[in-house]
Write a protein that holds these residues in place. Structure first.
Motif, PDB file in Angstrom:
ATOM      1  N   THR A   1      42.722 -52.150  52.439  1.00 50.46           N
ATOM      2  CA  THR A   1      41.514 -52.629  51.739  1.00 50.46           C
ATOM      3  C   THR A   1      41.843 -53.171  50.302  1.00 50.46           C
ATOM      4  N   ASN A   2      43.417 -53.025  49.934  1.00 48.69           N
ATOM      5  CA  ASN A   2      43.886 -53.659  48.778  1.00 48.69           C
ATOM      6  C   ASN A   2      44.653 -54.986  49.115  1.00 48.69           C
TER       7      ASN A   2
ATOM      8  N   GLU B   1      63.795 -54.548  54.890  1.00 51.63           N
ATOM      9  CA  GLU B   1      64.175 -53.191  54.695  1.00 51.63           C
ATOM     10  C   GLU B   1      63.654 -52.515  53.451  1.00 51.63           C
ATOM     11  N   ASN B   2      63.431 -53.214  52.468  1.00 53.67           N
ATOM     12  CA  ASN B   2      62.873 -52.401  51.271  1.00 53.67           C
ATOM     13  C   ASN B   2      61.534 -52.640  50.759  1.00 53.67           C
ATOM     14  N   VAL B   3      60.710 -53.286  51.748  1.00 53.07           N
ATOM     15  CA  VAL B   3      59.282 -53.635  51.362  1.00 53.07           C
ATOM     16  C   VAL B   3      58.320 -52.249  51.386  1.00 53.07           C
ATOM     17  N   LYS B   4      58.668 -51.319  52.035  1.00 58.46           N
ATOM     18  CA  LYS B   4      57.722 -50.097  51.994  1.00 58.46           C
ATOM     19  C   LYS B   4      57.905 -49.585  50.434  1.00 58.46           C
ATOM     20  N   SER B   5      59.093 -49.063  50.244  1.00 61.51           N
ATOM     21  CA  SER B   5      59.358 -48.636  49.018  1.00 61.51           C
ATOM     22  C   SER B   5      59.055 -49.500  47.745  1.00 61.51           C
TER      23      SER B   5
ATOM     24  N   ILE C   1      54.496 -51.704  55.654  1.00 67.09           N
ATOM     25  CA  ILE C   1      53.773 -52.497  54.827  1.00 67.09           C
ATOM     26  C   ILE C   1      52.435 -51.792  54.970  1.00 67.09           C
ATOM     27  N   LYS C   2      51.928 -51.546  56.048  1.00 62.48           N
ATOM     28  CA  LYS C   2      50.659 -50.776  56.258  1.00 62.48           C
ATOM     29  C   LYS C   2      50.513 -49.611  55.435  1.00 62.48           C
ATOM     30  N   THR C   3      51.506 -48.692  55.752  1.00 63.86           N
ATOM     31  CA  THR C   3      51.666 -47.408  55.182  1.00 63.86           C
ATOM     32  C   THR C   3      51.722 -47.494  53.660  1.00 63.86           C
ATOM     33  N   ALA C   4      52.714 -48.373  53.091  1.00 61.27           N
ATOM     34  CA  ALA C   4      52.784 -48.641  51.703  1.00 61.27           C
ATOM     35  C   ALA C   4      51.427 -48.908  50.943  1.00 61.27           C
ATOM     36  N   LEU C   5      50.857 -49.906  51.739  1.00 59.16           N
ATOM     37  CA  LEU C   5      49.509 -50.445  51.025  1.00 59.16           C
ATOM     38  C   LEU C   5      48.332 -49.034  51.056  1.00 59.16           C
ATOM     39  N   HIS C   6      48.467 -48.263  52.406  1.00 57.30           N
ATOM     40  CA  HIS C   6      47.624 -47.045  52.341  1.00 57.30           C
ATOM     41  C   HIS C   6      47.740 -46.115  51.379  1.00 57.30           C
TER      42      HIS C   6
ATOM     43  N   VAL D   1      46.399 -50.970  43.930  1.00 58.98           N
ATOM     44  CA  VAL D   1      47.289 -52.145  43.449  1.00 58.98           C
ATOM     45  C   VAL D   1      46.694 -52.968  44.597  1.00 58.98           C
ATOM     46  N   ASN D   2      46.451 -54.408  43.823  1.00 55.79           N
ATOM     47  CA  ASN D   2      45.827 -55.642  44.754  1.00 55.79           C
ATOM     48  C   ASN D   2      47.187 -56.393  45.069  1.00 55.79           C
ATOM     49  N   VAL D   3      47.244 -56.739  46.346  1.00 57.58           N
ATOM     50  CA  VAL D   3      48.550 -57.205  46.787  1.00 57.58           C
ATOM     51  C   VAL D   3      48.268 -58.678  47.520  1.00 57.58           C
TER      52      VAL D   3
END
Length: 207
Positions: free
Chosen positions: A82-83, A17-21, A48-53, A58-60
């Motif tokens: 890409t991160n 539930e909280n991973v995006k933020s 998750i994809k939206t947050a990474l973009h 940041v490298n995750v």
């Protein structure tokens, strides 16, 4: 905000539930290992994809091994993240969809779960930091260009279970020099120099 400089990996835990933020609010280069737990939701991979973009600097390292009820990676789920430098998938995954990780140019490590049977079209294409990949037993089909243009890919292991491969599964893999095929595989073998595949049934090379 959570921050780190690029040195040793810092591990954090969050929920579906909280991973995006959580990922959106990471600061610094990392790498950050983000361990996600909870029950799979319809929006999980999109979040998750939206947050990474949104947070591309940041490298995750993403650990989804504790996510329940996740049985597939869908089309484009992590494309061009890409991160994303590493990912651990749940052992419940059975299918990796078209272009699922395409363009993840800094992805260095992924373990394909043992229950996977099907790897779709260009699933890992343009993952230009991958140097090796092990296809687990139970995979029966790899579709066209699944690992196309993985320019740093050097070593691939293909299992006994593999029965069907699409065209050009390693197209543009200019550093691929070691294709290892399980000796019990009735369909495929590698050439003497381990650089190309040979189809035993169709009696052709360069597939």
């Amino acid at each position: 905000f959570l921050s780190a400089t690029f040195c040793e990996t810092i591990e954090y835990h969050t929920t579906v539930e909280n991973v995006k933020s959580f990922i959106t609010n990471l600061k610094g280069e990392g790498p950050f290992k983000v361990v996600v737990s909870g029950k799979m939701k319809s929006y999980t991979t999109y979040a998750i994809k939206t947050a990474l973009h949104k947070n591309p600097t940041v490298n995750v390292e993403l650990d989804l091994s504790n996510v329940k009820d996740m049985t597939y990676v869908d089309k484009l789920d992590f494309s061009y993240c890409t991160n994303l430098v590493a990912i651990i998938l749940p052992d419940t995954i059975e299918y990796i969809g078209e272009l699922a990780f395409s363009g993840c140019s800094n992805l260095k490590k992924i373990t394909i779960p043992k229950k996977v049977t099907d790897i779709s079209v260009q699933a890992f294409s343009k993952c230009t930091s991958l140097t090796s990949i092990v296809i687990p037993e139970n995979v029966t089909r790899i579709c066209s260009s699944a690992f196309g243009w993985c320019t740093q890919l050097e070593t691939v292991y293909l299992p006994e279970s593999l029965e069907s491969i699409g065209a050009n599964i390693f197209a543009g893999c200019t550093n691929l020099t070691n294709i290892i095929v399980d000796e019990k595989n009735d369909f495929l073998s590698s050439s003497d120099n381990k650089r190309i595949l040979y189809n035993k049934i169709l009696n052709i090379y360069n597939i």
